[in-house]
Scaffold this active site. Structure first.
Site, short mmCIF file in Angstrom:
data_model
loop_
_atom_site.label_atom_id
_atom_site.label_comp_id
_atom_site.label_asym_id
_atom_site.label_seq_id
_atom_site.Cartn_x
_atom_site.Cartn_y
_atom_site.Cartn_z
N GLU A 83 0.81 -1.23 0.00
CA GLU A 83 0.00 0.00 0.00
C GLU A 83 0.84 1.28 0.00
O GLU A 83 0.34 2.36 -0.28
CB GLU A 83 -0.97 -0.02 1.18
N LYS A 134 23.76 -6.16 13.64
CA LYS A 134 23.61 -6.70 12.30
C LYS A 134 23.09 -5.64 11.32
O LYS A 134 22.09 -4.98 11.58
CB LYS A 134 22.62 -7.88 12.30
N THR A 167 19.04 -3.69 7.26
CA THR A 167 19.10 -2.34 6.69
C THR A 167 19.52 -2.39 5.22
O THR A 167 18.96 -1.70 4.36
CB THR A 167 20.08 -1.46 7.50
N GLY A 187 -13.48 9.47 26.36
CA GLY A 187 -13.89 8.14 25.94
C GLY A 187 -15.25 8.15 25.26
O GLY A 187 -15.92 9.20 25.19
N CYS A 234 -13.31 15.91 28.80
CA CYS A 234 -14.35 15.51 27.85
C CYS A 234 -15.31 14.51 28.49
O CYS A 234 -16.13 14.89 29.32
CB CYS A 234 -13.72 15.03 26.55
N GLU A 240 -25.83 9.28 25.44
CA GLU A 240 -24.97 8.35 24.72
C GLU A 240 -25.02 6.95 25.33
O GLU A 240 -24.98 5.94 24.63
CB GLU A 240 -23.51 8.87 24.76
N HIS A 299 -10.40 19.39 24.91
CA HIS A 299 -9.18 18.61 25.14
C HIS A 299 -7.98 19.54 25.29
O HIS A 299 -7.30 19.81 24.29
CB HIS A 299 -8.94 17.66 23.96
N GLU A 338 -5.18 18.88 26.44
CA GLU A 338 -3.92 18.17 26.20
C GLU A 338 -3.38 18.38 24.79
O GLU A 338 -2.18 18.33 24.56
CB GLU A 338 -4.09 16.67 26.49
N1 GLN Z 1 -18.38 10.34 24.26
C1 GLN Z 1 -18.48 11.72 24.62
C2 GLN Z 1 -19.14 12.54 23.52
O1 GLN Z 1 -19.12 12.15 22.37
C3 GLN Z 1 -17.13 12.30 25.00
C4 GLN Z 1 -16.11 12.25 23.90
C5 GLN Z 1 -14.70 12.41 24.37
O2 GLN Z 1 -14.39 12.15 25.53
N2 GLN Z 1 -13.79 12.79 23.49
O3 GLN Z 1 -19.65 13.58 23.78
#
Ligand code: GLN
Length: 537
Positions: free
Chosen positions: A153, A190, A194, A357, A384, A408, A510, A512
């Site tokens: 690919e 080795k 490469t 999550g 989040c 959700e 986020h 981070e």
């Molecule tokens: N699952 C949650 C939403 O969609 C939070 C998403 C996340 O933590 N990035 O709102």
């Protein structure tokens, strides 16, 4: 295109996971420290349009850019090393390439012609490879080709590199990253893998100009000479990349071998002045010589695969360096936490992060983690889904709405404290349809967040579908959980805080993604220092 732009291509051989992204970022970092404007882009040979719909087990973290692109986690390294934002244009997949070619075919752009991998797909790849040069913003563009040389690919990408090397001549450079394994039985390094990998590249018509060799042990001049002989590169262009204590040491390890000078000489750019690495070296010193340690629990459902939370663990490193604190992360599986054991598992931690999550798996454990952090007054940072968990927890345990939930997780809940907004309800397609990228947030004066950001208007990156349901705002605020930041355009809550707690902040965005080595994120910096205070109580 700016005719003076230089293009550097980084390919990998022998195995995957050698750290092409770190080598590309480290080289870019050195060139930037020499005063050049540099950006990095990644071409991924898979057919998904982007990694947005991939499970973290498949692909690690999905990194989000300012303009809302869901990208490969290497883009996080690019931003952390260069302190410059990337964009949608910095991550291209085979899916995206084909989609454009097929759209053009339907539009009639190739009328009369058979559309083929060569030249149409390779032309599209070349167009994308050169696209970032059009702004005239960058003197050097580094392109990382995902996958390993020899993969079926990846062939059109290697062919595009071959063509560009011919077209651009000295403005183009090819770096090949390989592995030099050490055979314990014979006590030897080795070079054969490469040699084979370079041969595979040469069969595709690409001669690498520089070899970067990952190795557990120093190569020594004999091995370098051997590699140079067999692979048609100069001995000074065989660079060793030894396993480093931290990825942030890699620029200095490459610098010790003058890789920046070798590269600049080959692409015909001047080697002038000194490298300005002061901030970097200062960071490394603080990171590698800590005076204190804190232990932070990171509660998530992909903790076996630490790459799933790459940006969070890097943001903790950046923040820890500010106060010379070694931040130890205890990875805790959210599904392992219950009402009975949460207290003993989290006991002794100096801070708790509940991670982002999706889906119901592990949410109840996350809620238990929030409860323990809130009741035991342990610094708490919800990111989040982590913020959403903290709102569900507060609604259930303080407001006594026992069935409070996120839409959700329970689509039929009577008390959706986290819900879908009207604009998300009509969305059917999953790819690229979340609230993505940078959105404005206005902070409330008097909040901890305002004190930390030191300004009223901020913007942060998002990646979620569900939102805080403002119908519950008044009762939550009366009960002691405050909205500390809201989106000025939509009124959506972006930050919650509990003022009557040493450090309790949940963010819908986020943070981070925006933490870099030279620009650690204020929320992470403050969270680490609150954890230190908690430890010393
Ligand atoms: N699952 C949650 C939403 O969609 C939070 C998403 C996340 O933590 N990035 O709102």
């Amino acid at each position: 295109m700016d005719s003076s732009t230089k293009f550097i291509f980084v390919t990998g051989g022998v195995t995957s996971s050698l750290g092409k992204g770190i080598v590309a970022s480290s080289l870019a970092n050195l060139l930037q420290a020499r005063g050049f404007t540099v950006t990095i882009q990644k071409f991924d040979p898979y057919i998904n349009i982007d990694p947005g719909t991939l499970n973290p087990y498949e692909h690690g973290e999905c990194y989000v850019t300012e303009d809302g692109a869901e990208t490969d986690l290497d883009l996080g390294h690019y931003e952390r090393f260069l302190n410059c934002p990337t964009s949608q244009a910095n991550n291209i997949t085979t899916g995206r390439i084909y989609q454009r070619v097929i759209d053009k075919e339907r539009h009639g752009d190739y009328l009369g012609k058979t559309v083929q991998v060569i030249p149409h797909i390779t032309d599209e790849i070349k167009y994308r490879m050169k696209l970032l040069a059009e702004s005239g913003e960058y003197q050097i563009i580094i392109t990382e080709i995902g996958g390993t040389v020899g993969d079926i690919e990846a062939l059109p990408y290697i062919e595009a590199v071959r063509q560009l090397k011919w077209e651009l001549g000295d403005d183009c450079l090819s770096i090949h990253l390989t592995l030099i394994p050490f055979l314990k039985a014979t006590g030897e390094l080795k070079t054969k893998p490469t040699q084979h990998s370079v041969k595979t590249l040469q069969e595709s018509g690409v001669q690498p100009d520089i070899l970067v060799c990952r190795s557990e042990r120093p190569l020594g001049s004999e091995i370098k000479q051997k590699l140079a002989n067999f692979c048609n590169v100069k001995p000074n262009s065989v660079i060793e990349s030894l396993d480093a204590k931290t990825i942030y040491e890699v620029p200095l390890l490459l610098r010790n071998q003058k890789m920046d000078e070798v590269v600049l000489e080959k692409i015909g750019l001047p080697i002038e002045g000194n490298l300005n690495m002061k901030l970097w070296i200062d960071f490394l010193d603080r990171h590698e010589n800590p005076v204190s340690t804190v232990e932070i629990g990171l509660i998530g459902k992909y903790v076996e695969l630490k790459d799933s939370y790459k940006s969070i663990s890097e943001a903790l490193i950046h923040a820890g360096a500010v106060s010379r604190t070694n931040v130890k992360v205890k990875w805790i599986h959210s599904e392992s936490l219950t009402a009975d054991n949460a207290s003993s598992i989290l006991n002794g931690l100096n801070g708790v992060i509940v991670a982002p999550g999706f889906g119901s798996r592990g949410l109840e454990g996350k809620i238990e983690a929030v409860r323990i952090a809130r009741e035991h007054r342990i610094p708490f940072f919800g990111i989040c889904f982590g913020m959403q968990a903290s709102i569900i927890e507060y609604s259930r345990n303080v407001l006594k709405i026992s069935d409070a939930n996120s839409r959700e997780v329970d689509p039929n809940t009577k008390n959706a404290v986290i819900d879908l907004m009207a604009d998300q309800k009509k969305i059917i397609k999953k790819g690229g349809t979340m609230r993505l990228g940078s959105y404005n947030c206005k902070l409330s004066k008097g909040s901890k967040s305002f004190e930390l950001y030191k300004k009223i208007n901020i913007s942060e990156r998002h990646r979620h579908r569900f939102e805080f349901n403002n119908l519950y705002l008044e009762s939550l605020e009366k009960a002691g959980m405050k909205a500390a930041g809201t989106n000025p355009e939509t009124g959506l809550v972006e930050i919650i805080e509990i003022p009557d707690h040493p450090w309790f902040i949940g963010v819908q965005f986020h943070p981070e993604y925006k933490s870099t080595v030279v620009n650690p994120h204020p929320l992470f910096v403050s969270f680490v220092s609150a954890s230190l205070t908690h430890k010393n109580l």
